[in-house]
Design an enzyme around this catalytic site. Structure first.
Site, mmCIF file in Angstrom:
data_model
loop_
_atom_site.group_PDB
_atom_site.id
_atom_site.type_symbol
_atom_site.label_atom_id
_atom_site.label_comp_id
_atom_site.label_asym_id
_atom_site.label_seq_id
_atom_site.Cartn_x
_atom_site.Cartn_y
_atom_site.Cartn_z
ATOM 1 N N LYS A 1 40.085 34.091 33.573
ATOM 2 C CA LYS A 1 40.800 35.191 34.227
ATOM 3 C C LYS A 1 42.269 34.822 34.437
ATOM 4 C CE LYS A 1 40.681 35.855 38.660
ATOM 5 N NZ LYS A 1 40.265 36.154 40.061
ATOM 6 N N ASP B 1 38.858 40.568 36.571
ATOM 7 C CA ASP B 1 38.726 40.308 37.995
ATOM 8 C C ASP B 1 37.644 41.216 38.582
ATOM 9 O OD1 ASP B 1 39.871 42.812 38.109
ATOM 10 O OD2 ASP B 1 41.752 42.144 38.963
#
Length: 214
Positions: A121, A139
Site C-alpha cells: 500500500k 487502503d
C-alpha cells in the site's frame, strides 16, 4: 455490465464529483510522505498531519531524523498510536535512505518494499504520488468501496484486491481513482454509518443496490 465497464463508468463519475484527486497526507518532500504513510497505519491522516509538524520542526531533513534515536522519535509520534514500532521503522528507514540512497527515496517498487515498515500500500502510494507511475493503493476505503460497488466480490485481502483491480482499472487511472475512493468513502460511502446512497453519484450502478459488474 462487465466489471471493466463498471470500473470505467465509476471512474468517470468520481472524476466529476471529486475533480481534485489529491493525497490527504500533507508533504512537500518525498521522504516526508514515506514517514507520514507509516504513521497513518491505524491512525487518521488528519492526526498525522498535525503530529509531523512537530517531528519535522525538530528533525527537518533525512540526516537529522536518521541521527535521532528511536526513543526520541517515539516521544513525538506516540499520538499516532503504535509509537514504538512506528518510531523504530522510521528510524531504520531514514538511516537506510541516508546511508544507501544519498538521502533520497528509491525510485522502484521492489526497493521501496525492502524499506522497514513499507508494504505494498505504501509503496504504491509513493510510486503514484511521487513518481507519477501506475499505482493502486488498497487502503481500507478502497477495499470497502470496491467490494460494495461490485468491482471485486468479497475480497478483503489487500494484495488480492490490488491484483483484481489491476485487471479492470486502466493503469493511468489507478492512483487518482484510489484517492477519489478515499474522498467518497469519507463523505458518502462511510464505514461507521449506513452509506448515504441517496447522495451517491454511482447509486444506480452500484452492487449495493443489486447491480454492479459481472
Amino acid at each position: 455490465m462487465t466489471k471493466k465497464e463498471l470500473a470505467l463508468e465509476i471512474i468517470e463519475r468520481l472524476k466529476e464529483e471529486y475533480p481534485l484527486a489529491d493525497c490527504s497526507l500533507e508533504y512537500d518532500e518525498a521522504w516526508k510522505l514515506l514517514v507520514s504513510v507509516r504513521l497513518a497505519a491505524q491512525c487518521t491522516d488528519a492526526r498525522v498531519n498535525v503530529v509531523v509538524k512537530e517531528l519535522y520542526k525538530k528533525y527537518p531533513d533525512v540526516n537529522a531524523l536518521a541521527a535521532a534515536e528511536p526513543e526520541e522519535i517515539e516521544e513525538i509520534v506516540r499520538p499516532c498510536g503504535l509509537g514504538k514500532s512506528k518510531a523504530r521503522d522510521i528510524s531504520a528507514c531514514m538511516r537506510i535512505l541516508r546511508d544507501e540512497y544519498d538521502g533520497k527515496i528509491p525510485t522502484d517498487f521492489k526497493s521501496l518494499l525492502k524499506l522497514p515498515g513499507v508494504g505494498r500500500k505504501s509503496a504504491n502510494l509513493i510510486m503514484g504520488d511521487v513518481f507519477g507511475e501506475p499505482a493502486i493503493v488498497t487502503d481500507t476505503h478502497c477495499i470497502r468501496l470496491v467490494n460494495r460497488m461490485g468491482l471485486v466480490d468479497g475480497i478483503k485481502d489487500p494484495k488480492k484486491v490490488e491484483m483484481a483491480l489491476w485487471e479492470i482499472i486502466p493503469p493511468e487511472e489507478g492512483s487518482d481513482f484510489c484517492h477519489r475512493l478515499v474522498h467518497h468513502g469519507r463523505a458518502i460511502c462511510t464505514a461507521r454509518t449506513k452509506p448515504h446512497c441517496e447522495r451517491c453519484v454511482i447509486c444506480d450502478i452500484c452492487a449495493q443496490n443489486g447491480i454492479g459488474g459481472k
